[in-house]
Design an enzyme around this catalytic site. Structure first.
Site, mmCIF file in Angstrom:
data_model
loop_
_atom_site.group_PDB
_atom_site.id
_atom_site.type_symbol
_atom_site.label_atom_id
_atom_site.label_comp_id
_atom_site.label_asym_id
_atom_site.label_seq_id
_atom_site.Cartn_x
_atom_site.Cartn_y
_atom_site.Cartn_z
ATOM 1 N N GLY A 167 -85.206 -96.491 59.378
ATOM 2 C CA GLY A 167 -85.679 -95.495 58.423
ATOM 3 C C GLY A 167 -87.038 -94.919 58.759
ATOM 4 O O GLY A 167 -87.446 -93.915 58.186
ATOM 5 N N CYS A 169 -57.609 -84.503 58.250
ATOM 6 C CA CYS A 169 -56.546 -83.741 57.603
ATOM 7 C C CYS A 169 -55.328 -83.620 58.529
ATOM 8 O O CYS A 169 -54.183 -83.843 58.121
ATOM 9 C CB CYS A 169 -57.075 -82.354 57.239
ATOM 10 S SG CYS A 169 -56.063 -81.450 56.063
ATOM 11 N N CYS A 203 -53.095 -81.655 52.948
ATOM 12 C CA CYS A 203 -52.586 -82.994 53.219
ATOM 13 C C CYS A 203 -52.502 -83.849 51.961
ATOM 14 O O CYS A 203 -52.049 -84.988 52.009
ATOM 15 C CB CYS A 203 -53.444 -83.698 54.272
ATOM 16 S SG CYS A 203 -55.006 -84.322 53.640
ATOM 17 N N CYS A 244 -56.580 -82.364 48.480
ATOM 18 C CA CYS A 244 -56.523 -81.387 49.574
ATOM 19 C C CYS A 244 -55.212 -80.613 49.494
ATOM 20 O O CYS A 244 -54.140 -81.196 49.349
ATOM 21 C CB CYS A 244 -56.635 -82.107 50.922
ATOM 22 S SG CYS A 244 -56.315 -81.029 52.332
ATOM 23 N N CYS A 284 -59.484 -80.372 53.167
ATOM 24 C CA CYS A 284 -60.385 -81.364 53.758
ATOM 25 C C CYS A 284 -61.399 -80.678 54.661
ATOM 26 O O CYS A 284 -61.046 -79.815 55.459
ATOM 27 C CB CYS A 284 -59.613 -82.349 54.635
ATOM 28 S SG CYS A 284 -58.573 -83.471 53.713
#
Lengths: 286, 362, 256
Positions: free
Chosen positions: A29, A268, A240, A237, A262
């Site tokens: 970080g 997808c 899909c 979606c 997606c």
């Protein structure tokens, strides 16, 4: 392009970048300053990610590049081509096949493994930048863990809107120490950051590298009584039928018609190949 | 039926081909040669060399041709090329006092050793379009005389003899290198000058102008502006001494600025400094003014909060390659972040719309 | 009793000019010390040295910390000093805009110090902010407004609330009533007096206004040209000034 070294950068530069990456992994970080090079693509277009990828790639790597979750967006194509030309590594669009994935703005839906590296392109690495423009001051704030201001921003959001009004580049705290900008991924992706793969973040213009080792603790900032929520459009979606993936909204006509698909194109396609079908497909079939 | 957009790769290839065609323009018009650009657009070449940080007129001319005359794009090409070049060593500091001046003026003294040399300047031309140039332009005969002998001393040295101007103590520590080490703050003057000399000309001009209009005014006079050739010498370890490896054209500007002092310290003029590749007058004067404004702290002046006094602001935003890249990246797709904003705004609007109705119901 | 703050031989110069010199005093818990003098007397320089805003050339500022007892804050590490600055210490600036975030709501301004020390419950933070706004006589319905929409007196009261919300043990105040209208000053002074009394605050108040110290300060320090010329109990100093400069200060007020 044979005049250039493997993966474009000279070995000296790669060593310098690798040192920054290792330092970043050692202090998760923490933003490590590095002497970012001018790359043959513009600043702000992924030069940080490209330099990190260049320093990470070895000849038997298999590279996947996505932008907005898709392999076929122009900038992803351009960067993938750059490494095909300069490093002659294998490339793929399949998440599972890739050993290195460079991304802009998304984390793939499919869970990543320990033998994979995810490289993020970062425009503004400093999560405190829009609260405090001065670099000397923000570095001091990180050093002294003075993060009160970060919560003031969230407080103001709730006071005004009733919610934390940050929907992407949602700040996280790493191992209870550094506050970090996850790059402009939607906050939907934040929980995925506690993952098995190594995550590397490169900001070229701002000359910073930071990193997360596998399974690092990543907590999205929030209040006890206004907890963080990973949100997405409330639809499946249309192609899909997936209900748990991040969706793009596509405008289909000029009469307000729209559909949700997606954003991760590989995810997808894989689902559709497995026989999953969304609402549009079923309608057409009927 | 909707299919996800495909064909990014083909689109890019086609766009590049079209770009090449546009670059060439009408095939019936003769193509520009690199030599033509180098010789006839030399000030553009100079700017590309200065902000590209690479002294090579032919490469700069090539970059201008490739960039269709977009100078920032040309500077970008030069920078991207420069960064891949191996570094064999560094030169000795150039001696601008030994410059073979083709232009040298001082605004602070009417006449001075070495003389005022106007040189090839636009300064006193009347800005009238010269339609003769639209036809075949033949250069007029230029009267010539032999160049004055000997070095031309710096104006600041005359003032220095009386102790009227601040002196910088000689420094032998190698300056930091902005292209090899990340820029960190606070930045010392050597680093600031390095950043300024390759900073965008327009940005530097705007900042310098702002100091003249009162945003950290420092009363600058052009003590001296000189343009000419200097030798570049390099110490070769195998030889053990320095040899000249070439000659470059530089523009140097030294400003004489408002003095400092106190009851106990006698007042002295202060300096601002600009040094730029090629003939780059506007840029070098701008650089000197901004350099001077950034020195407020060491000179014990007040920070009036002016942009030109703010080292972080100036250095972080002066590089046009960084700026243009980041500015233009907002052309890239952002539909993922935009989508999450859309969701949020819809949600907030739903709630804001629902609230009054709820109140009404109660 | 251990002094809360023990100041020894503080000196600060600007080139040949003396900001303040040879300043020593003790401040005991619950005590309010007033520092008076005309502008340029060094009182603000002294206050800023004590609060760590500017570095003193020499001397000691020993604070009785909760965890480790008396510590010299001038030689303390910066993280420790900054931590002190947002927990046990508070600083009220003369100009409210120096002590407030003008782009952040009143509630956010009060809440910042709470969040800086780890408060993570929005409801609690807001509740405390409302409580403190009430204590400084700012209406609850102004909680989401920015200080830019407040009057000068309200801004100053908001700054005080923002400083006191974490229960500091020592408050530095630099001309807290300066720059306000006389009627507004009176109201603020009244408020300050009740806060000081109710909370048992320890404070160091710099002012050129003797009325302020008459009301608030237990003890007084008179400064001139960087030196302390007289110290004592407030009433004693004001009613029976010993030093010629103090006499002048007091008489110039009385003449008004």
């Amino acid at each position: 392009m044979s005049d250039y070294n493997f993966a474009y950068l000279d070995e000296q530069t790669k060593r310098m970048i690798r040192r920054a990456i290792l330092k970043g992994l050692a202090i998760p970080g923490y933003q490590v300053p590095f002497a970012s090079r001018e790359m043959p693509m513009p600043y702000g277009w992924g030069t940080g990610g490209v330099q990190v990828t260049a320093a990470t790639l070895v000849p038997d790597d298999c590279l996947k590049v996505i932008d907005q979750g898709a392999d076929d967006t122009t900038n992803a194509v351009s960067i993938r081509k750059f490494f095909e030309n300069t490093a002659s590594v294998g490339t793929t669009t399949q998440t599972a096949e890739a050993s290195v994935i460079q991304t802009r703005h998304r984390i793939p839906e499919e869970a990543l493994r320990e033998d994979q590296i995810l490289v993020y392109q970062v425009p503004i690495p400093e999560p405190l930048r829009f609260l405090e423009p001065r670099e000397t001051e923000t570095r001091k704030m990180h050093a002294l863990e003075e993060y009160g201001l970060m919560h003031v921003k969230l407080y103001e959001d709730i006071a005004r809107h009733g919610h934390i009004a940050t929907s992407y580049a949602y700040p996280v705290k790493i191992e209870d120490r550094y506050v970090m900008d996850p790059s402009p991924i939607p906050k939907f992706d934040n929980p995925k950051m506690e993952m098995a793969a190594i995550q590397l973040f490169g900001a070229g213009r701002e000359q910073r590298i930071y990193a997360l080792p596998p399974y690092t603790k990543v907590v999205s900032l929030d209040f006890d009584d206004h907890p963080f929520e990973a949100s997405k459009a409330p639809h499946p979606c249309a192609l899909c039928g997936a209900t748990g993936s991040y969706l793009d909204e596509v405008i289909t006509d000029d009469a307000g018609g729209r559909m949700f698909v997606c954003s991760d194109t590989d995810y997808c396609e894989t689902r559709r190949a497995q026989g999953h079908v969304g609402a549009t497909q079923t309608e057409e079939a009927a | 039926m909707y299919v996800a957009v495909k064909g990014g790769e083909r689109a890019i290839d086609n766009a590049h081909a079209w770009l090449a065609e546009e670059r060439r323009g009408d095939q019936d018009v003769a193509e520009l040669s690199i030599a033509q650009i180098r010789e006839q657009l030399s000030l553009a070449v100079n700017r590309v060399m200065a902000e590209g940080s690479l002294y090579d007129p032919d490469l700069a001319a090539l970059a201008i041709k490739q960039a269709r005359g977009d100078l920032i794009e040309a500077i970008f090409l030069i920078r991207a090329y420069r960064t891949t070049l191996p570094r064999f060593g560094s030169s000795k500091p150039v001696e601008t006092g030994a410059m073979r001046c083709e232009r040298r003026i001082s605004a602070t003294f009417k006449d001075l050793p070495g003389g005022q040399v106007l040189g090839p300047t636009f300064d006193y031309t009347h800005r009238l379009l010269d339609f003769k140039l639209a036809a075949e332009g033949v250069a007029p005969e230029v009267p010539e005389r032999p160049a004055a002998e000997g070095p031309v001393p710096h104006v600041a040295e005359f003032l220095n003899r009386e102790g009227l101007i601040e002196t910088a103590p000689a420094e032998d520590t190698p300056p930091p290198d902005l292209t090899r080490a990340p820029l960190e703050f606070p930045a010392e003057r050597a680093l600031r000058l390095q950043a300024l000399t390759r900073a965008d000309e327009g940005f530097s001009l705007g900042l310098a102008y702002s100091t003249q209009r009162g945003y950290a005014r420092n009363h600058a006079f052009v003590g001296e502006l000189r343009i000419g050739q200097v030798d570049v010498a390099m110490e070769v370890p195998e030889l053990g001494f320095a040899i000249d490896i070439g000659e470059i054209t530089l523009t140097e500007c030294e400003t004489v600025n408002q003095f400092k002092g106190s009851r106990t310290e006698p007042p002295q003029f202060t300096r601002g400094y600009g040094l730029v590749f090629g003939q780059s007058e506007r840029k070098s004067i701008s650089m000197a003014l901004v350099d001077r404004a950034l020195r407020w702290e060491e000179l014990g002046e007040d920070n009036v909060g002016a942009p030109a006094q703010d080292t972080e602001f100036v250095l972080a935003h002066g590089d046009n390659i960084q700026a243009t890249g980041f500015l233009e990246h907002i052309k890239l797709p952002h539909y993922v972040d935009f989508q999450s904003e859309l969701e949020l705004v819809r949600k907030l609007r739903r709630e804001a719309g629902a609230a009054p109705m709820q109140e009404a119901a109660e | 009793m251990t002094p809360l703050l023990s100041v020894r031989d503080i000196r600060k110069t600007y080139g040949a000019h003396i900001g303040c010199t040879d300043v020593s005093f003790d401040l005991f818990p619950g005590e309010v010390m007033g520092i008076v003098g005309e502008s340029g007397s060094g009182k603000s320089t002294l206050l800023n040295c004590l609060a760590g805003h500017i570095a003193a050339d020499s001397g000691q500022v020993i604070f009785d910390t909760r965890a480790e007892g008396p510590q010299d804050t001038l030689t303390m590490s910066e993280p420790a000093r900054r931590m002190l600055g947002r927990t046990d210490w508070a600083f009220v600036h003369q100009h409210a805009r120096d002590g407030l975030r003008m782009g952040v709501s009143a509630g956010g301004n009060v809440g910042e110090r709470l969040m800086a020390v780890g408060a993570r419950n929005y409801g609690d933070i807001r509740h405390q902010a409302i409580d403190w706004l009430g204590r400084v006589e700012i209406a609850e319905d102004r909680i989401d407004d920015r200080p830019t929409t407040f009057s000068g007196g309200m801004q100053q009261r908001l700054q005080i609330a923002r400083n006191l919300v974490t229960g500091p043990r020592l408050v530095f105040m630099d001309e807290p009533t300066g720059g306000l209208d006389v009627s507004v000053q009176a109201r603020l002074l009244d408020l300050l007096r009740s806060l000081v009394r109710d909370l048992g605050l320890s404070a160091i108040i710099v002012t050129h206004d003797l009325a302020v110290v008459r009301l608030l300060a237990d003890r007084l320090m008179v400064m001139k040209s960087g030196h302390v010329v007289e110290t004592g109990l407030t009433d004693q100093v004001l009613d029976d000034p010993q030093h010629a400069y103090t006499q002048l200060l007091v008489s110039s007020i009385l003449q008004v």
